[in-house]
Design an enzyme around this catalytic site. Structure first.
Site: not given
Length: 726
Positions: A485, A496, A510
């Site tokens: 999560s 990224d 998740k």
């Protein structure tokens, strides 16, 4: 005539030598020795209520019109609902027979339309039949115990499947008699190998079966309704579920973190209660012995007799484990890697509240010598993404939060002269979303951190608006399968942005957001949104794939989003503009090569790999022998392997090896009973994170010294346009 009555009539017709009454009225045994009249009771079938029917209609509407997954309530779902419901009620296929399933033909394909209109009786008929078959089987087991476990044959070449979930249904009642005889033989063998005598074994098994029998007779309408609604809601995704009024109360207590217990999330797993995850900072997390996928066998209050909880309802097990603060509860568990019920361990845990200060981020400095040069690497461990909401709302300027604590720790580390940073998110199951967003902001100038898409395809972008950067150096983020999560949002953003490398094993996956909605009867937890990285890919199902992989003891086939039925798939949306800080492409292959060479020469990694291989071998064992001699040989082989691995670890720590398995067992019992014990994975993984960081710094200096070559770690930040990410 109800389905139950029809099926029972069929069973009577097929079993002519046995006299039986319709089970909808009372129970009669149709196997082996007849139980004494004192042991027989009437099973009272449960029936749906008007409130439940109304809640069913509301649930169907919510699922159809507000869930992220666009799925209609229709008879197209009927077969899947039916299979999921039976998996919940009889996942190991040890109560129902193929004869029973043949009687469900008329309703199997029509559950969807019934659920859309609140017609619950078909689901309740199935539930009632399963309860009656459970009662039959338990009476059979008790009758077999009455004959004495010494009459069982342990000299044959019989074996038993450990997991029957993918097996065919047994044809008829006679087939179940044979299967249950094997189940009881397996239970007896397991306890004999653990040193119990036959009298103690008989007492233990009788207590287990009588307890299950009592609960079967006491079946409640709410049990059937919750099971049926969860099978229904589970068609949309595994995180959408129905909470009965009582379960809703427990859920609300857990969400407020005011529950005094052990800090573990539990779920039903056929006859067992299974540990799903541990709450960071909670008593079980601090004690360190209990692990995800462990199955609970018994619960012991301090100074009392153990209570066997196999076959208990989940809420009853939760109530038994919960208790007053500072009291001690001991859980006997089958470890997740155990081949069968032979291996159990007892774990003593002191009940307490989950303390915010015990969830707090912490730091240390790793110093590494390379060719006469010392590298100082900072390491920050973040157990969860937390915030003291009450203090925040009260206007306390010094309220605790992940971001505030990490900012302070970064300042202290920089004052100590660290050159690089390791962020440890292993076993961090998530927490406050805004904290994940703010934490990313400590390492970037400003920009998007995560995208959230709802069922209408509207996309919300969370941004870091603060241009201040708390740490500008290179980073390594450690993750494992239990990183989920908010952890995945942070790790994905760092990856990224090119702010650091992600190291470890693929994360949980998740990537969905749930909301809890009240009903007229209970609550519905429903998935309404999905997380996406700034590069466009979802964290759902796929998680974050590390740049450098370190294997883990955790079995990905048992734990993770892709191990769950009906999990929402991975997909992607448009990327958003974001900055690329560092370019690791020129050094990543060399970093991996150095890492691999270190691990090939590392005794710690060699030991970890041995454990992983041993656990994998145990998990792949799909059956066990019911021959006493053969089973003893298997047991001794497992014990020899355990002893070898344990002694190898002790030698690494400079400690005296165990001479016998008994010494190891005694030591493990002491460790499990030690409330301050900590059995976390050895620290060499975080040290390896520091080694990778030192490699990055060393390669950076070498690259920067080459003519016309820019340093990958000091390259000027460049914006990655969304179009280039598609």
């Amino acid at each position: 005539m109800s389905i139950v009555e029809r099926l029972c009539s069929q069973r009577v017709a097929r079993s002519k030598p046995v006299k039986a009454l319709a089970l909808a009225i009372s129970l009669s045994v149709s196997f082996g020795a007849v139980a004494s009249s004192e042991s027989l009771q009437s099973y009272q079938p449960v029936a749906p209520t008007i409130d439940q029917a109304r809640a069913n209609i509301l649930i169907a509407r919510q699922l159809q019109f507000t869930h992220f997954r666009d799925l209609r309530v229709s008879d197209d779902l009927s077969g899947d609902i039916f299979d999921t419901y039976l998996k919940y009620l009889d996942g190991q296929k040890v109560y129902l027979t193929q004869d029973d399933l043949d009687g469900f033909v008329d309703i199997r394909d029509h559950l969807g339309s019934a659920l859309r209109t609140g017609k619950l009786q078909p689901g309740f008929d199935i539930y009632n039949l399963v309860q009656k078959r459970i009662i039959e089987r338990l009476h059979f087991a008790l009758n077999l115990l009455d004959q004495g476990v010494g009459t069982l044959d342990f000299g044959s070449n019989d074996s038993i499947l450990l997991d029957r979930s993918d097996s065919d249904w047994v044809a008829n009642s006679a087939g179940l008699d044979e299967l249950w005889t094997k189940r009881i033989k397996n239970a007896v063998l397991a306890q004999r190998l653990n040193g119990s005598d036959d009298d103690a074994i008989t007492d233990t098994l009788r207590q287990r079966y009588e307890g299950q029998l009592k609960r079967a007779y006491q079946a409640r309408s709410e049990d059937a309704f919750q099971a049926y609604m969860n099978a229904f809601a589970g068609m949309w995704d595994p995180h959408t579920s129905y909470f009965s009024p009582r379960t809703s109360e427990n859920f609300n207590i857990n969400m407020s973190l005011s529950l005094e217990g052990i800090g573990a999330v539990l779920q039903g797993d056929n006859e067992y209660t299974k540990v799903v995850r541990l709450v960071p900072g909670g008593p079980a997390f601090q004690q360190g012995q209990l692990q995800p996928a462990d199955r609970i066998v018994s619960v012991t209050q301090d100074g009392e007799t153990p209570v066997n909880v196999i076959g208990w309802r989940l809420d009853e097990v939760v109530d038994l484990i919960r208790g007053p603060r500072n009291s001690i509860v001991t859980l006997e568990v089958i470890p997740s890697g155990a081949a069968d019920e032979t291996i159990t361990k007892a774990i003593a845990i002191k009940r307490d509240q989950v303390k915010l200060e015990e969830q707090s981020a912490s730091k240390k400095v790793i110093e590494l010598d390379r060719n006469g040069e010392t590298y100082k690497i900072g390491a920050i461990t973040i157990p969860t993404f937390y915030a003291d909401f009450q203090a925040m709302q009260a206007g306390d300027r010094n309220y605790k939060s992940t971001t505030r604590d990490v900012r302070r720790l970064l300042g202290e580390l920089e004052a100590e002269g660290v050159e690089g940073l390791v962020i440890d998110l292993r076993n961090n199951g998530g927490g406050a979303l805004h904290e994940a967003n703010d934490l990313v902001g400590l390492f970037i100038d400003s920009g998007p951190t995560v995208q959230i898409r709802n069922a209408n395809n509207d996309v919300q972008i969370l941004n870091d608006e603060d241009p201040e950067v708390a740490f500008k150096g290179p980073m390594v983020v450690l993750v494992n399968r239990m990183s989920a999560s908010a952890s995945e949002i942070f790790a994905g953003a760092i990856q990224d942005y090119g702010r650091g490398l992600v190291v470890g094993s693929q994360t949980f996956g998740k990537g969905t957001v749930q909301a809890v909605r009240p009903l007229n009867h209970g609550q519905l937890k429903i998935t309404q949104s999905k997380f996406y990285r700034v590069s466009g890919g979802s964290t759902q199902h796929k998680g974050v794939v590390p740049d450098i992989e370190i294997p883990s003891r955790i079995d990905n086939s048992l734990i993770g989003e892709d191990a769950l039925d009906h999990a929402l798939p991975w997909d992607q949306i448009d990327a958003v503009d974001h900055t690329q800080y560092f370019d690791f492409s020129n050094i990543i292959d060399e970093l991996r090569l150095r890492h691999d060479k270190r691990f090939e020469a590392s005794p710690e990694f060699s030991l970890l790999q041995q454990e992983i291989d041993f656990l994998k071998q145990q998990r792949q064992q799909n059956s066990v022998s019911l021959n006493m001699d053969e089973r003893q040989q298997q047991h001794k082989q497992i014990e020899r392997t355990r002893l070898t691995i344990a002694n190898a670890r002790r030698e690494l720590l400079g400690e005296t090896p165990f001479g016998t398995m008994e010494e190891l067992d005694d030591w493990q019992d002491l460790q499990a009973a030690d409330l301050n014990s900590n059995d976390e994975e050895t620290d060499f993984v975080i040290r390896e994170g520091g080694q990778i960081m030192a490699d990055m710094l060393e390669l950076d200096r070498r690259t920067a010294a080459l003519p016309a070559m820019g340093s990958p770690l000091t390259a000027k930040a460049q914006t990655v346009r969304a179009s280039s990410e598609l």
